[in-house]
Design a protein around this motif. Structure first.
Motif: not given
Length: 359
Positions: A199-210
């Motif tokens: 099985s699979a999953a997708t991870v997204a890591v994004m910096p919080e905009a100031d």
């Protein structure tokens, strides 16, 4: 040391001297914004200059040792000093190169973590839940705070999708290489024949905009819909239109937030996530251009790229970008990610050093 690197260091020495002169100017000291800016730059440059001063001191010591080695009676001692000095220079040069590497302005920012179940039905949702627990435990180990922004539970557990905000020191710097496709190989609890499923999953890591305004979002290009929240949350949340959906028309990005009881809070959270997603899209497009010019193993920003496999029968976790396999899956799934994240940071740093040496 390459002449280009030596020139960069010499310019930093001159810049620090200029900053020191400015800090002696009463007009600068009385302007707090300018004063803070100068002191911040001085604090960043000072360690590099101090290390370069040490490097130059050892160079002079080596010259003195070479003169000593010219004397037959002092040759052995002089040659020992030369060898020791050159070894110190090699170590200092590497440290200086690391300090000269471009810093990611997002490294100290708080982060939005998004995990979505992929192929595999119920098992992918369970795996997404396991990944979220893994990152939550990692956050606890680093004394970070985790706040769920939005969640869509799976039918038998886990998550179809979960979005969380992680707050703490150096969050993005430690998690930024986690974006991509994660694959699991194991026997699901519902499997009666004992067969291994993938099985699979997708991870997204994004910096919080100031600041959401820094992303230049035109409100007229965002459709705002309110609706009743579904799922858990109590009677109040299901009786009012507290949930919010934002649709950014130019990019097609859709953000839903329904975890809070307050429509105002949900809207505020949704705008923050939208700003982060738009910024992330811009960053990934830029990274894709750079990756086309140089084959970067890490940080390509490609969400479809399979970056890691978790094989439970063999007890191993493999990161395909750096060909690292660790036989400690139980520890990793319990949030012990330091060895993995450390190896990814080291590989990225090695790529930067290689680029610096050819500049």
């Amino acid at each position: 040391m390459k002449e280009s690197i030596r020139n960069k260091l010499a310019s930093l020495v001159e810049r620090l001297a200029e900053l020191d002169r400015q800090l002696e100017d009463p007009a600068v000291v009385n302007n707090m914004d300018n004063y803070r800016k100068i002191t911040r730059e001085s604090a960043e440059i000072s360690p590099v200059v101090a290390l370069y001063n040490e490097y130059q001191r050892i160079e002079k010591d080596i010259v003195a040792a070479e003169e000593m080695a010219a004397d037959p009676e002092m040759r052995a001692f002089g040659e020992d000093e030369i060898r020791a000095g050159k070894a110190k220079l090699d170590a200092l040069e590497l440290d200086l190169q690391k300090l000269l590497l471009p810093k990611d302005p997002n490294d100290e920012k708080n982060t939005f973590l998004e995990i979505r179940g992929g192929t595999g039905g119920d098992e992918s949702a369970l795996f997404a839940g396991d990944l979220f627990r893994m990152y939550t435990r990692f956050a606890e180990r680093n004394h970070w705070q985790v706040e769920i922004i939005s969640e869509s539970p799976g039918e038998v557990g886990g998550y179809k999708e979960v979005i969380a905000r992680i707050v703490g020191v150096g969050v993005y710097s430690r998690l930024k290489f986690e974006s991509g496709g994660h694959r699991v190989q194991r026997v699901p609890e519902t499997e009666t024949q004992g067969r291994i499923h993938t099985s699979a999953a997708t991870v997204a890591v994004m910096p919080e905009a100031d600041d959401a305004t820094a992303i230049a979002i035109n409100p007229s290009e965002v459709r705002v819909d309110t609706f009743r929240a579904s799922g858990a949350g109590g009677q109040h949340i299901n009786k009012t239109d507290s949930a919010v959906r934002l649709t950014h028309i130019p990019t097609g990005i859709v953000v839903e937030c329904q975890d809070g009881r307050s429509q105002h809070k949900n809207k505020e959270q949704a705008w923050r996530v939208l700003a982060a997603r738009i910024k992330d899209k811009q960053t990934r497009e830029q990274q894709a251009k750079e990756a086309a010019e140089r084959k970067s193993l890490i940080g390509s920003g490609d969400r479809s790229e399979r970056i890691r496999t978790y094989n439970f029968p063999q007890g191993r976790v493999t990161d395909h970008r750096i060909n690292l396999t660790l036989y400690k899956i139980d520890f990793i799934m319990d949030g012990d990610l330091s060895e993995l994240t450390g190896a990814l940071v080291a590989e990225h740093q090695a790529e930067q050093l290689a680029a610096l040496s050819t500049a």
